[in-house]
Write a protein that holds these residues in place. Structure first.
Motif, mmCIF file in Angstrom:
data_model
loop_
_atom_site.group_PDB
_atom_site.id
_atom_site.type_symbol
_atom_site.label_atom_id
_atom_site.label_comp_id
_atom_site.label_asym_id
_atom_site.label_seq_id
_atom_site.Cartn_x
_atom_site.Cartn_y
_atom_site.Cartn_z
ATOM 1 N N GLU A 112 5.428 -22.934 6.501
ATOM 2 C CA GLU A 112 6.222 -21.833 7.023
ATOM 3 C C GLU A 112 6.948 -21.081 5.911
ATOM 4 O OE1 GLU A 112 6.138 -20.649 10.151
ATOM 5 O OE2 GLU A 112 4.539 -22.117 10.327
ATOM 6 N N ILE A 113 7.392 -21.790 4.895
ATOM 7 C CA ILE A 113 8.034 -21.126 3.750
ATOM 8 C C ILE A 113 7.034 -20.219 3.047
ATOM 9 C CG2 ILE A 113 9.001 -21.523 1.452
ATOM 10 C CD1 ILE A 113 10.402 -23.999 2.641
ATOM 11 N N TRP A 114 5.805 -20.716 2.826
ATOM 12 C CA TRP A 114 4.795 -19.896 2.153
ATOM 13 C C TRP A 114 4.358 -18.722 3.024
ATOM 14 C CZ3 TRP A 114 3.892 -19.438 -2.716
ATOM 15 C CH2 TRP A 114 4.210 -20.490 -3.570
ATOM 16 N N ASN A 115 4.279 -18.919 4.346
ATOM 17 C CA ASN A 115 3.940 -17.806 5.244
ATOM 18 C C ASN A 115 4.990 -16.709 5.174
ATOM 19 O OD1 ASN A 115 1.596 -18.983 6.156
ATOM 20 N ND2 ASN A 115 2.545 -19.881 7.963
ATOM 21 N N SER A 116 6.256 -17.079 5.146
ATOM 22 C CA SER A 116 7.303 -16.060 5.093
ATOM 23 C C SER A 116 7.307 -15.339 3.755
ATOM 24 C CB SER A 116 8.668 -16.686 5.376
ATOM 25 O OG SER A 116 8.988 -17.643 4.384
ATOM 26 N N ARG A 117 7.011 -16.057 2.683
ATOM 27 C CA ARG A 117 6.928 -15.399 1.367
ATOM 28 C C ARG A 117 5.774 -14.414 1.324
ATOM 29 N NH1 ARG A 117 7.969 -20.826 -2.255
ATOM 30 N NH2 ARG A 117 10.202 -20.944 -1.862
ATOM 31 N N ALA A 118 4.610 -14.808 1.858
ATOM 32 C CA ALA A 118 3.451 -13.912 1.880
ATOM 33 C C ALA A 118 3.744 -12.676 2.723
ATOM 34 C CB ALA A 118 2.235 -14.651 2.430
ATOM 35 N N CYS A 119 4.462 -12.856 3.824
ATOM 36 C CA CYS A 119 4.838 -11.721 4.684
ATOM 37 C C CYS A 119 5.743 -10.753 3.929
ATOM 38 C CB CYS A 119 5.514 -12.244 5.935
ATOM 39 S SG CYS A 119 6.057 -10.943 7.050
ATOM 40 N N MET A 120 6.705 -11.291 3.202
ATOM 41 C CA MET A 120 7.617 -10.419 2.437
ATOM 42 C C MET A 120 6.864 -9.644 1.365
ATOM 43 S SD MET A 120 11.098 -12.630 2.009
ATOM 44 C CE MET A 120 10.472 -14.293 2.022
ATOM 45 N N ILE A 121 5.932 -10.303 0.673
ATOM 46 C CA ILE A 121 5.144 -9.626 -0.362
ATOM 47 C C ILE A 121 4.280 -8.539 0.268
ATOM 48 C CG2 ILE A 121 3.260 -9.957 -2.016
ATOM 49 C CD1 ILE A 121 4.518 -12.715 -2.626
ATOM 50 N N GLY A 122 3.660 -8.828 1.417
ATOM 51 C CA GLY A 122 2.835 -7.833 2.105
ATOM 52 C C GLY A 122 3.637 -6.637 2.575
ATOM 53 N N LEU A 123 4.834 -6.864 3.080
ATOM 54 C CA LEU A 123 5.677 -5.773 3.549
ATOM 55 C C LEU A 123 6.120 -4.880 2.389
ATOM 56 C CD1 LEU A 123 6.926 -4.688 6.150
ATOM 57 C CD2 LEU A 123 8.949 -6.024 5.634
ATOM 58 N N ILE A 124 6.528 -5.479 1.301
ATOM 59 C CA ILE A 124 6.914 -4.698 0.111
ATOM 60 C C ILE A 124 5.708 -3.943 -0.437
ATOM 61 C CG2 ILE A 124 7.778 -4.855 -2.262
ATOM 62 C CD1 ILE A 124 9.918 -5.289 -0.113
ATOM 63 N N GLY A 125 4.517 -4.586 -0.424
ATOM 64 C CA GLY A 125 3.296 -3.910 -0.873
ATOM 65 C C GLY A 125 2.973 -2.704 -0.015
ATOM 66 N N THR A 126 3.165 -2.825 1.284
ATOM 67 C CA THR A 126 2.937 -1.697 2.194
ATOM 68 C C THR A 126 3.880 -0.548 1.887
ATOM 69 O OG1 THR A 126 2.229 -3.231 3.921
ATOM 70 C CG2 THR A 126 2.861 -1.024 4.617
ATOM 71 N N PHE A 127 5.142 -0.855 1.636
ATOM 72 C CA PHE A 127 6.110 0.198 1.283
ATOM 73 C C PHE A 127 5.722 0.893 -0.018
ATOM 74 C CE2 PHE A 127 9.664 -2.221 3.662
ATOM 75 C CZ PHE A 127 9.271 -1.650 4.858
ATOM 76 N N ILE A 128 5.253 0.127 -0.983
ATOM 77 C CA ILE A 128 4.863 0.717 -2.277
ATOM 78 C C ILE A 128 3.657 1.631 -2.101
ATOM 79 C CG2 ILE A 128 3.917 0.152 -4.558
ATOM 80 C CD1 ILE A 128 5.765 -2.320 -4.528
ATOM 81 N N VAL A 129 2.652 1.202 -1.318
ATOM 82 C CA VAL A 129 1.468 2.035 -1.079
ATOM 83 C C VAL A 129 1.868 3.329 -0.372
ATOM 84 C CG1 VAL A 129 -0.678 2.154 0.259
ATOM 85 C CG2 VAL A 129 -0.168 0.128 -1.106
ATOM 86 N N GLU A 130 2.743 3.243 0.642
ATOM 87 C CA GLU A 130 3.191 4.450 1.331
ATOM 88 C C GLU A 130 3.960 5.376 0.396
ATOM 89 O OE1 GLU A 130 5.416 3.346 4.779
ATOM 90 O OE2 GLU A 130 3.640 2.725 5.892
ATOM 91 N N LEU A 131 4.743 4.809 -0.511
ATOM 92 C CA LEU A 131 5.509 5.614 -1.460
ATOM 93 C C LEU A 131 4.590 6.337 -2.436
ATOM 94 C CD1 LEU A 131 8.390 6.319 -2.447
ATOM 95 C CD2 LEU A 131 8.205 4.377 -3.990
ATOM 96 N N LEU A 136 1.204 7.055 -2.065
ATOM 97 C CA LEU A 136 0.256 7.981 -1.438
ATOM 98 C C LEU A 136 0.906 9.025 -0.545
ATOM 99 C CD1 LEU A 136 -2.574 5.465 -0.478
ATOM 100 C CD2 LEU A 136 -2.437 6.965 -2.468
ATOM 101 N N HIS A 137 2.196 8.933 -0.289
ATOM 102 C CA HIS A 137 2.935 9.866 0.562
ATOM 103 C C HIS A 137 2.331 9.968 1.958
ATOM 104 C CE1 HIS A 137 5.404 11.116 -2.780
ATOM 105 N NE2 HIS A 137 4.317 11.320 -3.502
ATOM 106 N N LYS A 138 1.778 8.887 2.458
ATOM 107 C CA LYS A 138 1.245 8.797 3.814
ATOM 108 C C LYS A 138 1.690 7.473 4.401
ATOM 109 C CE LYS A 138 -3.091 11.313 3.275
ATOM 110 N NZ LYS A 138 -4.557 11.203 3.374
ATOM 111 N N GLY A 139 1.763 7.433 5.730
ATOM 112 C CA GLY A 139 2.068 6.182 6.396
ATOM 113 C C GLY A 139 0.860 5.264 6.410
ATOM 114 N N ILE A 140 1.081 3.989 6.631
ATOM 115 C CA ILE A 140 -0.009 3.023 6.589
ATOM 116 C C ILE A 140 -1.022 3.292 7.697
ATOM 117 C CG2 ILE A 140 1.070 1.218 7.995
ATOM 118 C CD1 ILE A 140 -0.943 0.630 4.802
#
Length: 107
Positions: free
Chosen positions: A66-85, A87-91
């Motif tokens: 569960e600790i590793w799942n939550s860490r992977a989720c946080m990394i994925g969420l931050i990665g999504t924000f970076i991609v949106e920033l 490309l100037h488009k939503g996911i």
């Protein structure tokens, strides 16, 4: 170091109620005991002779997983924000979903 003690308001109301009932002579005992017993097993049920020794599972819902799942989720969420920033488009626009026009599902 100062400590602040707080008392739950329902507890204060209960204590005030008990005090007034004791003064009127309606509440005699300060404390009452409550005895709880487990239900009896139904007739014909055989209890196991040996209690199984269970170990923590290697795979599944363990604390480490569960600790590793939550860490992977946080990394994925931050990665999504970076991609949106970048490309100037939503996911959703990036993966091809038209935004703002509804889902256009046949009902």
């Amino acid at each position: 170091m100062a400590t602040i003690s707080s008392i739950n308001s329902s507890f204060v109301r209960h204590e005030t109620f008990c005090r007034s009932m004791r003064k009127k002579g309606l509440l005699l005992d300060k404390r009452r005991s409550l005895r709880i017993q487990a239900a009896k097993a139904p007739a014909g049920l055989e209890m196991p002779k040996v209690e199984p020794k269970l170990t923590e599972p290697f795979l599944g819902f363990t604390k480490t997983a569960e600790i590793w799942n939550s860490r992977a989720c946080m990394i994925g969420l931050i990665g999504t924000f970076i991609v949106e920033l970048i490309l100037h488009k939503g996911i959703l626009q990036i993966i091809g979903v038209e935004v703002g026009k509804g889902l256009d599902l046949p009902l």
